[in-house]
Design an enzyme around this catalytic site. Structure first.
Site, PDB file in Angstrom:
ATOM      1  N   ASP A 274       0.870  -1.183   0.000  1.00 11.38           N
ATOM      2  CA  ASP A 274       0.000   0.000   0.000  1.00 11.38           C
ATOM      3  C   ASP A 274       0.908   1.236   0.000  1.00 11.38           C
ATOM      4  OD1 ASP A 274      -2.152   1.728   0.006  1.00 11.38           O
ATOM      5  OD2 ASP A 274      -3.243   0.683   1.571  1.00 11.38           O
TER       6      ASP A 274
HETATM    7  C1  NOJ Z   1      -4.039   3.944   0.231  1.00  8.12           C
HETATM    8  C2  NOJ Z   1      -5.240   3.058   0.341  1.00  8.12           C
HETATM    9  O1  NOJ Z   1      -5.186   2.306   1.525  1.00  8.12           O
HETATM   10  C3  NOJ Z   1      -5.383   2.120  -0.832  1.00  8.12           C
HETATM   11  O2  NOJ Z   1      -6.601   1.443  -0.706  1.00  8.12           O
HETATM   12  C4  NOJ Z   1      -5.299   2.882  -2.116  1.00  8.12           C
HETATM   13  O3  NOJ Z   1      -5.516   2.018  -3.207  1.00  8.12           O
HETATM   14  C5  NOJ Z   1      -3.936   3.539  -2.197  1.00  8.12           C
HETATM   15  N1  NOJ Z   1      -3.814   4.473  -1.096  1.00  8.12           N
HETATM   16  C6  NOJ Z   1      -3.696   4.269  -3.514  1.00  8.12           C
HETATM   17  O4  NOJ Z   1      -4.414   5.434  -3.553  1.00  8.12           O
END
Ligand code: NOJ
Length: 745
Positions: A274
């Site tokens: 993530d």
């Molecule tokens: C953080 C989030 O937890 C995730 O779900 C998301 O896809 C990413 N950022 C990218 O924006």
């Protein structure tokens, strides 16, 4: 049940397609330097200015293999051109974006879509989103989010499939199918990324990013299955969670990534971290610095790093010094390249991306409207307050901060959503009945959070003049989503006071609630006649809600999550275990009526709170209709059967009410005695069907012993023979039931 999606439906052809891809990957990798390989493991975001200014150089040098948050068609096209025409090996880019519930056209939030209990519709919704995103060159979405969520305080419950494993499994497969289509290479298909692996939904007190504590049985029986369902459907990639699990942050969890995902499930897509979750390993306290973090993530099985740059800075040295095996890098790169080949990026020029449609297609709007209509749940309808009958009304007051809030009804994660395409509830009502009824609109509050009650007098005056009131309440978009958890989930601001003032006018009051989560509604349920719970319904929320208000269609959504009476009951979910001291149906205590110096044991000694009814306000699976569905004559194909045989459970469903409507028939099962204690009920089947007034049908479910298997004491799934209970009905409170026994073959 959805079938496996592969690049080609014929197994022999599938095998030869993957062999061809494996050969092409191997041939390409033979020409790659270590730095170029690591470049494929980097997912980079643009800096300030035109994306090519900051990303063009690294892409040209082979130091970036994937980009995120570049959504302008020309910018995507230019970066793909640089990758293909100007980098040494001409490897095209993965172009990622959070396409969560629509791109330009916004569909209901995922929790709302889950309330439709309609996997085919959810598939179509994902396909619409994929199509619109693909038009600007996006080829990879960070969806579906498959975190089981039992805590409505958590802002990300909006993105989740809700609290139930069986429903989530079905929706997981449907969403992957919708995004990826029959083949990743087909126009309009984009690669899915299931997230957040694993356990993120269990964050303590619903506080986003907080610690999770999940017992192993619970992890395997509740949190992991939706990921498995998505992977079995062919999901191309998977994202790790920000959270930590039993002391190991998910982004460095080899047990999850190598043992479960690769060894047990044979996942052959790639794993992405993530956003900055690799350097955050040091913030968690698992590693001392970025280098250690990069090593820990790579060795645990994270193939690509999102946004941060620890792989770019440290992986080459880590390989050279032997702390990360070259094979680890090779395996990661091979998996990433294989998805690029499967997407067809090497076969058609990826820089020639389609032209984004300026207006939504009729199909996209139709799907968005249908999804909004089927996601709305009729929670309560006293004395048939709904549907409203225009012939019996001459004026209608439409009151509340979310009545004319086209943007706010879109919900969280709408980066690219076009607010111009969104039709508010007021606009929907106006279009449907504006010519026949006098509509009086008063927002009463500037926003859903506002405590400034200066607009109440006008609202009350409008309610007094009207024959009925539609009160549009809830939460604005910004109150749910990532890092937007709430500790108090009552209607925010002065909305409860507004409800009471409007109630005082003595007119029929219908509440339409737009929100990103279940709200605690105990303080308004007695103040309104009907409640339509619309979640954040997306672009077509207005027309959909207007149709339901005026009975053009009957509501048919069912809750994918339990509605507690008060925050203190959380977590409250229908598929809990019984405990040794379950509350009895009659266990309702009013704290004010407890006698002074009541003896310690006089109140029942069971698992309940003294100050609130132990039941939920609205149960999982609940959802009313404008018609009356009667369930009768439950039949089992056998009272006793060998484990190898399937059981047929069926019920007669009759539409005994006045209008044609759809019902979601639900099958629940309990394993009353097992080697580990099992939930009091578990959903094991559902079917949505339409019946005309007076029409009856027998609805049939097939149960296999394997459907009732669970991860047990021996750290593996087991099927245990014995006695089982079943129920079929319109909610998790279904009363019509039977029993059967599965015996060893
Ligand atoms: C953080 C989030 O937890 C995730 O779900 C998301 O896809 C990413 N950022 C990218 O924006």
């Amino acid at each position: 049940m959805c079938s496996m999606t592969t690049d080609d439906p014929h197994p022999a052809a599938v095998a030869s397609t993957s062999t061809r891809i494996a050969d092409r990957v191997a041939a390409l990798m033979a020409r790659m330097s270590l730095e170029e390989k690591i470049g494929q493991m980097v997912l980079a975001q643009p800096g300030e200015g035109p994306p090519a200014d900051t990303l063009g150089g690294p892409v040209r040098d082979g130091r970036v293999g994937a980009i995120v948050n570049v959504v302008e068609r020309d910018a995507v096209s230019e970066l793909q051109r640089i990758a293909v025409a100007e980098s040494r090996l001409g490897i095209p880019l993965l172009v990622g974006r959070d396409v969560i519930h629509g791109f330009r056209t916004i569909l209901p939030i995922p929790l709302g879509q889950a309330a439709s209990w309609n996997p085919e519709l959810v598939r179509a919704a994902a396909a619409v989103a994929a199509q619109e995103a693909a038009e600007v060159g996006i080829n990879w979405t960070f969806a579906p989010m498959l975190d089981i969520a039992r805590d409505p305080r958590w802002g990300r419950i909006a993105e989740s499939p809700g609290e139930d494993v069986f429903l989530a499994n079905r929706l997981a497969a449907a969403m992957v199918q919708g995004f990826q289509g029959e083949s990743l290479a087909e126009p309009g298909s984009i690669a899915a990324c299931v997230k957040h692996f694993a356990g993120y939904g269990a964050v303590e007190s619903g506080r986003d990013y907080a610690t999770t504590n999940i017992p192993e049985n619970e992890l395997h029986n509740v949190y992991l299955p939706p990921f498995k369902a998505a992977i079995d459907q062919g999901a191309a990639s998977l994202m790790t969670s920000f959270s930590d699990l039993d002391g190991i942050p998910a982004t460095a969890h080899a047990g999850l990534l190598r043992e479960v995902l690769r060894a047990q499930w044979s996942f052959d897509g790639f794993v992405v971290s993530d956003w900055h979750s690799i350097p955050q390993l040091s913030v968690h306290g698992l590693t001392a610095d970025d280098r250690e973090a990069a090593v820990a993530a790579a060795n645990a099985g994270v193939d690509m790093e999102m946004a941060s740059d620890t792989y770019a800075r440290h992986l080459a040295e880590a390989v050279e010094s032997g702390v990360v095996a070259p094979e680890t890098v090779d395996a990661a790169v091979a998996r990433i390249l294989a998805i690029k080949f499967r997407l067809g990026l090497f076969d058609s020029p990826p820089d020639k991306v389609g032209v984004a449609a300026q207006a939504a297609s009729d199909h996209a709007l139709e799907v968005a409207e249908k999804a909004a209509r089927q996601s709305v749940v009729l929670l309560q309808n006293r004395d048939g307050a709904l549907p409203l009958k225009p012939s019996e009304l001459s004026s209608l007051a439409v009151i509340g901060p979310l009545a004319d809030a086209a943007y706010e009804q879109l919900g969280t994660w709408i980066f690219d959503g076009d607010p111009e395409r969104s039709i508010s509830v007021l606009a929907g009502i106006r279009a449907r009945v504006g010519q026949h009824l006098d509509l009086l609109h008063e927002p009463a509050l500037a926003t859903s959070r506002s405590r400034e009650t200066g607009g109440f007098d006008e609202a009350v005056a409008a309610a007094r003049r009207a024959d009925a009131v539609v009160l549009c309440l809830g939460e604005e978009s910004i109150l749910s989503g990532e890092a937007h958890s709430r500790a108090d989930i009552d209607l925010p601001g002065a909305q409860v006071e507004l409800v009471r003032r409007i109630r005082g006018c003595g007119k029929p009051v219908v509440a339409v609630i737009l929100a990103g989560r279940p709200l605690t509604l105990a303080n308004i349920v007695d103040e309104v006649d009907a409640i339509l719970y619309a979640w954040h319904p997306g672009s077509m929320g207005g027309p959909a809600i207007a149709d339901l208000l005026f009975g053009v269609e009957s509501p048919s959504g069912k809750l994918p999550v339990t509605f507690p009476r008060t925050v203190g009951q959380i977590p409250l979910y229908y598929n809990a275990r019984n405990t040794g001291k379950p509350p009895r149906p009659e266990t309702v205590v009013n704290i004010d009526e407890i006698p002074v110096r009541a003896p310690q044991t006089s109140l029942g000694m069971s698992a309940f709170h003294l100050d609130v009814d132990h039941t939920p306000l609205f149960a999982f699976g609940h959802g009313l209709s404008y018609t009356r569905f009667e369930y009768s004559d439950l039949r089992l194909s056998a009272a006793r059967l060998p484990l190898a045989d399937a059981l047929i459970v069926s019920v007669r469903l009759r539409n005994a009410g006045p209008c044609s409507a759809e019902e979601v028939v639900q099958l629940y099962v309990r394993d009353p005695v097992a080697s580990i204690t099992r939930p009091v009920r578990e959903l094991k089947g559902f079917q949505r069907l339409r019946l005309a007034p007076g029409q009856a049908e027998r609805v049939e479910f097939q149960l296999h012993a394997d459907d009732l298997s669970f991860y047990g004491r021996q750290q593996r799934r087991v099927v245990e023979p014995g006695r089982f209970q079943v129920w079929i009905g319109g909610s998790s409170n279904a009363e019509l039931g039977g029993e059967f026994e599965w015996v060893e073959n």
